[in-house]
Design an enzyme around this catalytic site. Structure first.
Site, PDB file in Angstrom:
ATOM      1  CG  ASP A 329      68.910 -36.960   3.097  1.00 15.21           C
ATOM      2  OD1 ASP A 329      69.213 -36.582   3.989  1.00 15.21           O
ATOM      3  OD2 ASP A 329      69.158 -36.261   1.886  1.00 15.21           O
ATOM      4  CG  LEU A 330      63.392 -33.910   3.396  1.00 16.20           C
ATOM      5  CD1 LEU A 330      62.970 -32.613   4.182  1.00 16.20           C
ATOM      6  CD2 LEU A 330      62.210 -34.752   2.772  1.00 16.20           C
ATOM      7  CG  ASP A 372      67.837 -33.029   4.819  1.00 14.87           C
ATOM      8  OD1 ASP A 372      68.748 -33.466   5.498  1.00 14.87           O
ATOM      9  OD2 ASP A 372      68.098 -32.517   3.624  1.00 14.87           O
TER      10      ASP A 372
END
Length: 462
Positions: A329-330, A372
């Site tokens: 997960d960014l 993301d």
């Protein structure tokens, strides 16, 4: 003379007639086989399109549910809705933000008694009752959300007036503040009205020409080229329909006359049929591949990922020690997306995908789940030290600066790691365990990786 007549008759019955009958039999058999093949191709193509239509709706619903969960899992939202109702904040950060980020036509906030305390309809914030606009399944979706784990979002298709709408309902709960109860009783509702233009966009994406709503008694619709919305919608006789692919019809129009002309054309026709069959199969494979790929990055999506993961786990049971899954997960992507625009966000996601590809072994797989979130699957890799090294390499690579739209931006990444068979023997179970480990990683400060089965909660530094 009679002998000549008898000889001619014998030649006719012994040679000509059998040849005529054999030729006729070949032509009839070829025609019958051609018709059967054409019908089979058409039936197969329409069946594949129906599967793609269901996959398109499912993928669309899961993406909307992910968005609703993101907005519902938010400390500031809990404060603004539960503690001190702040209409301007809700209107800007849920109503208008939902339209800007997902193109939503409507969004709502429901209190514990399912009363609408906030609505965003026709680009205006207010308190319009959601049940006055949504029917045929909406109450059931809300009930499923409340009867579930009070954490996960649910989604489904409902009626929005005379149109179809995808609805996602997510519980409102704190993200960081562990002193508050997770179950606030409030729900965030995202509504994507599937207008004719919206359905046309989905149809273009999944190769479903003229995707539209149709009545059950519409005689212009092929019964095989339509699907019901969902089990919740029982009070309507409307379906999703599209113009079905008919490769068999094209085959008959092209090959039929050739078959009638001469027996020699029969041989040429056989080659022609094989070529048409290969083309039809190629079109079906192409349609399926597009439905299983993320349209932005080209990486596998959730559907293809789970299929590959289940096949991989089953294949490795007898040949390799297991398979590792990293859930990424960014960190900071939303700031880039909001500050520089969606085009910059899309370009950044594409660059992230390219960097992930550069880190993969030949047997590894990278996928995008939506937003993301990414996943990396590494078969035959279960050694924790090596996994820590791989995770650290991913963290270092992804947090290097990016240049998007002539601007340098920086992001980070948090990683949750699950290993089969220790953490699960099914693809969906392994993905869930990695997601739980990701939650621990983000809660511990972001830019780190956590193992699901690590009781000591050892952090892999970024």
């Amino acid at each position: 003379m009679p002998r000549q007549i008898d000889a001619t008759r014998q030649f006719f019955f012994r040679v000509i007639l059998p040849l005529v009958l054999l030729t006729a039999l070949l032509l009839v058999g070829s025609a019958g086989g051609l018709i059967w093949l054409a019908n089979f191709q058409t039936k197969t193509a329409i069946s594949e399109q129906a599967r793609l239509a269901r996959a398109a709706i499912d993928v669309h619903g899961k993406a909307l549910a992910k968005g609703a969960s993101d907005y519902g899992h938010w400390d500031e939202a809990v404060v603004a809705i539960v503690d001190n109702f702040d209409f301007p904040w809700i209107d800007g950060n849920i109503g208008h933000a939902g339209e800007d980020s997902y193109g939503l036509a409507m969004s709502f906030v429901l209190d514990p008694e399912n009363r609408t305390v906030y609505s965003y309809v026709d680009k205006k914030g207010g308190a319009v009752d959601a049940r006055s606009l949504l029917s045929n399944g909406f109450n059931e979706i809300v009930a499923r959300t409340r009867g579930g784990d009070r954490v996960s979002a649910t989604f489904g298709l409902v009626s929005a007036g005379n149109e179809l709408a995808m609805v996602a309902v997510a519980p409102l709960r704190p993200f960081v503040d562990k002193t508050r109860p997770q179950d606030t009783g409030y729900l965030v509702v995202f509504v994507d009205v599937l207008t004719a233009a919206r359905l046309a966009d989905l149809g273009n994406t999944y190769l479903l020409p003229n995707l539209r709503l149709a009545d059950i008694d519409d005689e212009s619709v092929d019964p095989r080229a339509r699907i019901r919305f969902s089990d919740e919608i029982k009070a309507t006789a409307r379906y999703l329909a599209w113009d079905p692919a008919r490769p068999g019809d094209a085959l008959l129009r092209t090959a039929g006359p050739i078959l009638v002309i001469t027996l020699c054309a029969f041989v040429a026709l056989s080659v022609f049929v094989l070529r048409y069959s290969g083309e039809a199969a190629r079109l079906i494979r192409s349609s399926e591949a597009r439905a299983m790929r993320d349209a932005l990055t080209g990486l596998p999506n959730r559907v293809l990922l789970l299929d590959r993961l289940d096949r991989l786990i089953g294949h490795l049971k007898s040949r390799q020690p297991g398979v590792a899954l990293m859930y990424l997960d960014l960190d900071g992507f939303k700031a880039v997306n909001d500050g520089h625009g969606h085009a910059a966000g899309d370009e950044l996601l594409c660059q992230v995908a390219e960097r992930l590809r550069s880190l993969l072994r030949e047997q590894d797989t990278a996928a995008r789940l939506g937003g993301d979130e990414f996943v990396v699957v590494m078969p035959g890799l279960t050694n924790r030290d090596e996994l820590r090294t791989r995770a650290s390499r991913i963290i270092e690579t992804l947090r290097s600066p990016y240049r998007v739209t002539d601007t340098v931006v920086e992001i980070g990444v948090s990683i949750g790691i699950a290993v089969s068979p220790t953490d699960g023997r099914e693809g969906a179970d392994l993905l869930q365990k990695a997601d739980q480990a990701l939650y621990l990683a983000k809660s511990s400060g972001k830019g780190t990786a956590r193992f699901h089965s690590d009781k000591a909660l050892q952090v892999v530094g970024g």
